[in-house]
Design a protein around this motif. Structure first.
Motif, mmCIF file in Angstrom:
data_model
loop_
_atom_site.group_PDB
_atom_site.id
_atom_site.type_symbol
_atom_site.label_atom_id
_atom_site.label_comp_id
_atom_site.label_asym_id
_atom_site.label_seq_id
_atom_site.Cartn_x
_atom_site.Cartn_y
_atom_site.Cartn_z
ATOM 1 N N LYS A 312 55.338 20.046 29.489
ATOM 2 C CA LYS A 312 54.352 21.097 29.678
ATOM 3 C C LYS A 312 52.993 20.612 29.177
ATOM 4 C CE LYS A 312 56.479 25.046 31.024
ATOM 5 N NZ LYS A 312 55.988 25.970 32.064
ATOM 6 N N SER A 315 50.082 25.818 30.061
ATOM 7 C CA SER A 315 51.103 26.617 30.738
ATOM 8 C C SER A 315 51.591 25.948 32.017
ATOM 9 C CB SER A 315 50.541 28.008 31.069
ATOM 10 O OG SER A 315 50.145 28.677 29.893
ATOM 11 N N SER A 316 51.174 24.710 32.256
ATOM 12 C CA SER A 316 51.533 23.991 33.481
ATOM 13 C C SER A 316 52.683 23.033 33.216
ATOM 14 C CB SER A 316 50.325 23.205 34.009
ATOM 15 O OG SER A 316 49.198 24.038 34.160
ATOM 16 N N ASP A 317 53.511 22.826 34.242
ATOM 17 C CA ASP A 317 54.575 21.829 34.120
ATOM 18 C C ASP A 317 54.104 20.498 34.684
ATOM 19 O OD1 ASP A 317 55.699 21.225 36.983
ATOM 20 O OD2 ASP A 317 55.463 23.400 36.919
ATOM 21 N N SER A 339 52.914 18.112 39.351
ATOM 22 C CA SER A 339 53.054 19.447 38.766
ATOM 23 C C SER A 339 53.487 20.407 39.868
ATOM 24 C CB SER A 339 51.730 19.909 38.148
ATOM 25 O OG SER A 339 51.835 21.241 37.694
#
Length: 686
Positions: A312, A315-317, A339
């Motif tokens: 992460k 809040s992004s993968d 992502s």
């Protein structure tokens, strides 16, 4: 025969007697008398003060049965010496503080196998070190205390310790160049309780004024000599708010041939990893990743592969594989990062556009001034020379607080000799595309930048899918920009920029709800003042701006609606962050509108103001009063604009805006390319 046997018997007895006498003498010898000689020889060999300050003792023990000579009957006759030396010190070089020591050892116990000495081999079945304290120093001119005087003639002797035990050891490092002040405690683990690892350690201190703490385990020191077995490693270390955890093994440890580790990394920003790894990464929100690290090491080149990692960022993968190759003239970082869900706000730290509170959270030193809107964070271009890069970035879905219909982001990042290029940087958005190429040249004190951007087929209704058709219809947005600049921040680049920007919106609807969704509060006020609260049908919107030294000037800025044509003129000053725009609405046909006069949008970007020309309003109001005295019907005549069948020519506007924008080389002004632009420009109907 009897005489010969008698002679042999006497000889053997004599040898045995001599051996016994030798053992007795050695056993009762005061070995402390040898200390001055030993101290002087070691001091001469190392160029440092060396001393055994405590007792030097020699004991004798039965030979081990686990040796290559154990099967020889006569080899068991000679006992092995066990040497114990107490209170040993090794001094520092002359440049260090007077009286300081590099090493202090409470006690050393050594068991020596004497037979390999005949082959010039020192074999130590046991080497036990009690409470060793090692202090490593390096000052600002790169002088260090771990480099000793060297003899050019290689020694013919070989050193083979077979068992090493370290009890309550410590190693301190004070490095003025690396900004490290840390201490590690080392102890041999109990083999009855720990089958995999031989040593345990703990570390505390500081790195670049950030606190260091951690612990870990490793294989026994002597197992480094066994190439047939992987050397186990395990560590969990924190540097500031960055945490690094590893578990794996080192193969062929004497050659440092390969590392195979599970690696987890987390922290406040990926940029903080640069002092630790030498790998240049961008500023990010807090992050955490985990993956498989493979290191292939050689004398000419080392390859590090962080494969199939995931984690992460904010809040992004993210996930992917990165490979780092050492080499000349610079190391190379290559690979792909993907992502599946990217929060748009997580990109803000890349250019310093996150809030000051978020900057504090990720440990950034810069702060955005309260009166500035454009990010002032400077790019650290000096670090760009640490490596080259060739990395593909893909985001399959992008979201923001209010849904932004970006379907994907694709970027190819290339860094070569401090020149960073994004070729391309593309966004799929609202049924259309935003494509760009960006080049940032960090080889000069003021970074040179060039950008070419195109927007094609962006659907207004898809931009705001939850608004009904009456608020946002089927119009499209198209545009182009070409800009060049010098400066090391977004604010500095825009403040020195040169080039052109053009946009065209054909059809669509402008409404208060639409502008609220776009976050354009200023536009919302303007539309309300010009058109009232109702949705406004748009025929086209066309703008054509020139930019010279950060001053953007409107050559054409026209909004054509079914009710009116709005002309906008003036400037946008990026260097001073000031607006100076005049908005002139002109009604079509015979229409009654409420006290319309030019609007003026002026003031700083962060808090612009909107006003009207009070003199014009006074004249219109005064005329209405005078005419009202003559005839009540005439009172409305000053509020009626009669312009016949007035229409703006959207086709001509489209033709002008579709010309490809131009930008000069970085550091040059737009004025220098205007003659060529004017010579090629066709006549446009006004």
């Amino acid at each position: 025969m009897r005489r010969t046997a008698k002679i042999i018997g006497i000889s053997l007895a004599s040898v045995a007697t001599l051996i016994v006498l030798l053992v007795v003498v050695l056993a009762n010898l005061d070995w402390n008398r040898a200390r001055p000689w030993i101290n002087q020889r070691v001091s001469d060999a190392t160029g440092r003060h060396f001393a055994i300050q405590g007792d030097l003792l020699v004991h004798w023990q039965k030979p081990s049965s686990n040796t290559e000579t154990a099967h020889l009957f006569w080899a068991n006759w000679l006992p092995w010496p066990q040497v114990t030396a107490n209170d040993i010190i090794m001094g520092n070089p002359a440049w260090a503080a007077t009286g300081s020591t590099m090493a202090n050892i409470k006690q050393v116990n050594v068991v020596l196998n004497p037979w390999p000495l005949l082959r010039q081999q020192v074999v130590l079945p046991l080497l036990e070190v009690d409470t060793p304290q090692l202090i490593l120093l390096r000052n600002k001119d790169a002088s260090n205390n771990w480099t000793f005087k060297q003899d050019d003639t290689p020694s013919s002797w070989q050193f083979h310790p077979q068992q090493l035990i370290i009890r309550k050891g410590s190693v301190a490092l004070n490095d003025a160049i690396g900004h490290i002040d840390a201490r590690a405690n080392i102890d041999t683990l109990d083999p009855a309780k720990e089958k995999t690892y031989g040593l345990g350690w703990q570390v505390q201190g500081s790195f670049n004024q950030a606190p260091i703490s951690g612990q870990g385990k490793a294989g026994g020191v002597l197992s480094l000599q066994d190439e047939s077995k992987p050397y186990p490693l395990q560590a969990d270390v924190r540097v500031g708010k960055t945490r690094i955890a590893i578990q794996g093994s080192l193969t062929k440890p004497q050659e440092l041939a390969a590392l195979d580790l599970q690696l987890s990394v987390s922290g406040d920003s990926m940029a903080h990893l640069y002092p630790l790894t030498g790998v240049l990464l961008p500023e990010t929100p807090p992050f955490a990743t985990a993956g498989h690290l493979i290191g292939k090491l050689s004398s000419k080149q080392s390859d590090w592969i962080y494969e199939k990692f995931n984690g992460k960022v904010g809040s992004s993968d993210i996930g992917g594989t990165l490979e780092y190759q050492t080499g000349q003239p610079r190391p190379l970082l290559k690979g792909e990062i993907v992502s599946n869900l990217l929060q748009f706000e997580d990109l803000a730290p890349l250019i310093g556009a996150d809030s000051n509170a978020q900057k504090v959270q990720r440990g950034a030193e810069e702060r955005q001034p309260s009166n500035k809107l454009l990010p002032v964070k400077e790019f650290q271009t000096d670090a760009w020379g640490a490596l080259d890069a060739d990395v593909k970035l893909t985001a399959h879905r992008v979201v923001k607080e209010k849904n932004l219909p970006i379907t994907d982001i694709r970027a190819d990042l290339h860094l070569n000799d401090r020149v960073l290029a994004l070729t391309p940087l593309n966004f799929g958005i609202a049924g259309g595309n935003l494509t760009s190429t960006i080049k940032l040249d960090g080889r000069t004190a003021k970074m040179k930048s060039e950008a070419n951007i195109s927007a094609r087929g962006i659907k207004i209704q898809k931009l705001f899918p939850h608004l009904d058709a009456s608020q946002a219809s089927v119009g499209e947005i198209n545009g182009d920009a070409a800009l060049s600049a010098t400066g090391n921040s977004v604010a500095a680049m825009l403040g020195s920029s040169n080039g052109e920007l053009k946009t065209l919106v054909n059809h669509g609807t402008i409404s208060k709800l639409l502008l609220e969704e776009m976050g354009l509060n200023l536009g919302n006020i303007v539309v309300s003042k010009v058109f009232g609260d109702k949705p406004v049908k748009l025929n086209c919107l066309a703008s054509d701006f020139s930019v010279t030294n950060g001053l953007m000037q409107a050559r054409t800025f026209v909004i054509d609606t079914e009710d009116a044509v709005v002309n906008i003129s003036g400037t946008v000053n990026f260097s001073q962050e000031q607006l100076d725009l005049t908005i002139n609405p002109h009604s079509k046909g015979l229409r009654i509108i409420s006290l319309r006069s030019p609007l003026y949008v002026t003031g700083p970007f962060k808090d612009p103001g909107i006003g009207v020309d009070k003199g014009v309003l006074a004249l219109k109001a005064g005329g209405a009063i005078l005419l009202g005295l003559a005839a009540p019907v005439a009172a409305i005549l000053p509020l009626i604009n009669i312009s016949g069948k007035q229409q703006s020519d959207c086709a001509n506007l489209l033709l002008e805006v579709q010309k490809r924008p131009m930008a000069p080389a970085p550091g040059k002004t737009y004025q220098e390319i205007k003659p060529a632009r004017a010579a090629s420009a066709p006549t446009v109907k006004k």
